[in-house]
Design a protein around this motif. Structure first.
Motif, PDB file in Angstrom:
ATOM      1  N   ILE A 191       0.812  -1.164  -0.185  1.00  0.00           N
ATOM      2  CA  ILE A 191      -0.040  -0.030   0.005  1.00  0.00           C
ATOM      3  C   ILE A 191       0.940   1.196  -0.219  1.00  0.00           C
ATOM      4  O   ILE A 191       1.924   1.254   0.722  1.00  0.00           O
ATOM      5  N   TYR A 192       0.585   2.254  -0.998  1.00  0.00           N
ATOM      6  CA  TYR A 192       1.514   3.425  -1.007  1.00  0.00           C
ATOM      7  C   TYR A 192       0.427   4.547  -0.800  1.00  0.00           C
ATOM      8  O   TYR A 192      -0.766   4.538  -1.608  1.00  0.00           O
ATOM      9  N   ASP A 193       0.784   5.389   0.084  1.00  0.00           N
ATOM     10  CA  ASP A 193      -0.098   6.538   0.160  1.00  0.00           C
ATOM     11  C   ASP A 193       0.548   7.808   0.386  1.00  0.00           C
ATOM     12  O   ASP A 193       0.098   8.823   1.125  1.00  0.00           O
ATOM     13  N   SER A 194       1.725   7.876   0.328  1.00  0.00           N
ATOM     14  CA  SER A 194       2.675   9.374   0.313  1.00  0.00           C
ATOM     15  C   SER A 194       3.166   9.592  -0.954  1.00  0.00           C
ATOM     16  O   SER A 194       4.220  10.454  -0.858  1.00  0.00           O
ATOM     17  N   PHE A 195       2.785   9.200  -2.045  1.00  0.00           N
ATOM     18  CA  PHE A 195       3.278   9.884  -3.244  1.00  0.00           C
ATOM     19  C   PHE A 195       2.740  11.480  -3.312  1.00  0.00           C
ATOM     20  O   PHE A 195       1.672  11.586  -2.995  1.00  0.00           O
ATOM     21  N   PRO A 196       3.600  12.190  -3.954  1.00  0.00           N
ATOM     22  CA  PRO A 196       3.287  13.692  -4.031  1.00  0.00           C
ATOM     23  C   PRO A 196       2.148  13.962  -5.168  1.00  0.00           C
ATOM     24  O   PRO A 196       2.154  13.135  -6.220  1.00  0.00           O
ATOM     25  N   PRO A 197       1.427  14.771  -4.797  1.00  0.00           N
ATOM     26  CA  PRO A 197       0.299  14.943  -5.900  1.00  0.00           C
ATOM     27  C   PRO A 197       0.585  15.844  -7.268  1.00  0.00           C
ATOM     28  O   PRO A 197      -0.180  15.882  -7.922  1.00  0.00           O
ATOM     29  N   ILE A 198       1.689  16.195  -7.206  1.00  0.00           N
ATOM     30  CA  ILE A 198       2.240  16.949  -8.222  1.00  0.00           C
ATOM     31  C   ILE A 198       3.111  15.975  -9.209  1.00  0.00           C
ATOM     32  O   ILE A 198       3.961  15.262  -8.847  1.00  0.00           O
ATOM     33  N   VAL A 199       2.540  15.796 -10.457  1.00  0.00           N
ATOM     34  CA  VAL A 199       3.064  14.770 -11.457  1.00  0.00           C
ATOM     35  C   VAL A 199       3.380  15.335 -12.568  1.00  0.00           C
ATOM     36  O   VAL A 199       3.030  16.332 -13.040  1.00  0.00           O
ATOM     37  N   GLN A 200       4.264  14.754 -13.587  1.00  0.00           N
ATOM     38  CA  GLN A 200       4.623  14.898 -14.736  1.00  0.00           C
ATOM     39  C   GLN A 200       3.511  14.701 -15.730  1.00  0.00           C
ATOM     40  O   GLN A 200       2.601  13.829 -15.509  1.00  0.00           O
ATOM     41  N   THR A 201       2.881  15.467 -16.693  1.00  0.00           N
ATOM     42  CA  THR A 201       1.992  14.974 -17.648  1.00  0.00           C
ATOM     43  C   THR A 201       2.045  13.993 -18.375  1.00  0.00           C
ATOM     44  O   THR A 201       1.384  12.768 -18.515  1.00  0.00           O
ATOM     45  N   TYR A 202       3.383  13.374 -18.367  1.00  0.00           N
ATOM     46  CA  TYR A 202       3.801  12.016 -19.055  1.00  0.00           C
ATOM     47  C   TYR A 202       3.006  11.134 -18.088  1.00  0.00           C
ATOM     48  O   TYR A 202       2.537  10.132 -18.462  1.00  0.00           O
ATOM     49  N   SER A 203       3.333  11.199 -16.733  1.00  0.00           N
ATOM     50  CA  SER A 203       2.740  10.134 -15.834  1.00  0.00           C
ATOM     51  C   SER A 203       1.440   9.897 -15.497  1.00  0.00           C
ATOM     52  O   SER A 203       0.775   9.028 -15.705  1.00  0.00           O
ATOM     53  N   ASN A 204       0.784  11.315 -15.881  1.00  0.00           N
ATOM     54  CA  ASN A 204      -0.707  11.185 -15.439  1.00  0.00           C
ATOM     55  C   ASN A 204      -1.461  11.015 -17.041  1.00  0.00           C
ATOM     56  O   ASN A 204      -2.571  10.582 -16.929  1.00  0.00           O
ATOM     57  N   PHE A 205      -0.776  11.100 -17.978  1.00  0.00           N
ATOM     58  CA  PHE A 205      -1.541  10.971 -19.337  1.00  0.00           C
ATOM     59  C   PHE A 205      -0.935  10.119 -20.455  1.00  0.00           C
ATOM     60  O   PHE A 205      -1.216   9.053 -20.628  1.00  0.00           O
ATOM     61  N   ASP A 206       0.387  10.293 -20.666  1.00  0.00           N
ATOM     62  CA  ASP A 206       1.008   9.638 -21.798  1.00  0.00           C
ATOM     63  C   ASP A 206       1.387   8.177 -21.185  1.00  0.00           C
ATOM     64  O   ASP A 206       0.932   7.243 -22.157  1.00  0.00           O
ATOM     65  N   SER A 207       1.808   7.798 -20.159  1.00  0.00           N
ATOM     66  CA  SER A 207       2.310   6.735 -19.744  1.00  0.00           C
ATOM     67  C   SER A 207       0.849   5.706 -19.837  1.00  0.00           C
ATOM     68  O   SER A 207       0.945   4.510 -19.719  1.00  0.00           O
ATOM     69  N   LEU A 208      -0.306   6.396 -19.567  1.00  0.00           N
ATOM     70  CA  LEU A 208      -1.632   5.520 -19.352  1.00  0.00           C
ATOM     71  C   LEU A 208      -2.333   5.232 -20.960  1.00  0.00           C
ATOM     72  O   LEU A 208      -3.368   4.959 -20.799  1.00  0.00           O
ATOM     73  N   LEU A 209      -1.595   5.909 -21.774  1.00  0.00           N
ATOM     74  CA  LEU A 209      -1.894   5.854 -23.336  1.00  0.00           C
ATOM     75  C   LEU A 209      -3.253   6.692 -23.449  1.00  0.00           C
ATOM     76  O   LEU A 209      -4.192   6.168 -24.189  1.00  0.00           O
ATOM     77  N   ILE A 210      -3.262   7.914 -22.606  1.00  0.00           N
ATOM     78  CA  ILE A 210      -4.465   8.722 -22.941  1.00  0.00           C
ATOM     79  C   ILE A 210      -4.130   9.534 -24.022  1.00  0.00           C
ATOM     80  O   ILE A 210      -2.843  10.508 -24.171  1.00  0.00           O
ATOM     81  N   PRO A 211      -4.904   9.663 -25.131  1.00  0.00           N
ATOM     82  CA  PRO A 211      -4.629  10.313 -26.341  1.00  0.00           C
ATOM     83  C   PRO A 211      -4.520  11.830 -26.158  1.00  0.00           C
ATOM     84  O   PRO A 211      -5.099  12.477 -25.111  1.00  0.00           O
TER      85      PRO A 211
END
Length: 93
Positions: A21-41
Motif C-alpha cells: 500500500i502506497y499513500d505518500s506519493f506527491p500529488p504533483i506529477v509530470q503530464t507524462y505520468s498522468n496521461f502519456d504513460s497511461l495511453l491517454i490520447p
C-alpha cells in the motif's frame, strides 16, 4: 479504503503474493505520468485545462492515482494499492 483492502487481501512485504500500500506519493506529477504513460490520447478531454489543474505545460496535479503505476511497475512492484488525493476541475451539480 486501506482498512477494507487489508481485510480482504494479504498485505505484507513477506510474501510474493502480498499487496503493498502506497499513500505518500506527491500529488504533483509530470503530464507524462498522468496521461502519456497511461495511453491517454493527446486530444482526450481529460487533458483540457477545463478538466485538469496545470502548474505548467509539463506538470499537473494528478487527476487519478494511476499516475504512479508506471513508476511502481518499473521498480518491480506488481501488486499494489495507491491511495491519495486527486484533483479535477469538476462542476458541482
Amino acid at each position: 479504503i486501506e482498512c477494507y483492502w487489508t481485510e480482504k487481501h494479504e498485505v505484507s512485504s513477506s510474501s510474493s503474493k502480498s499487496f503493498n500500500i502506497y499513500d505518500s506519493f506527491p500529488p504533483i506529477v509530470q503530464t507524462y505520468s498522468n496521461f502519456d504513460s497511461l495511453l491517454i490520447p493527446a486530444d482526450h478531454v481529460s487533458r483540457s485545462k477545463s478538466d485538469t489543474y496545470y502548474l505548467n505545460k509539463d506538470v499537473v496535479l494528478r487527476t487519478h492515482t494511476s499516475a504512479h503505476q508506471m513508476e511502481l511497475l518499473k521498480s518491480g512492484v506488481d501488486r499494489f494499492l495507491v491511495t491519495g488525493d486527486v484533483y479535477r476541475r469538476d462542476e458541482i451539480d
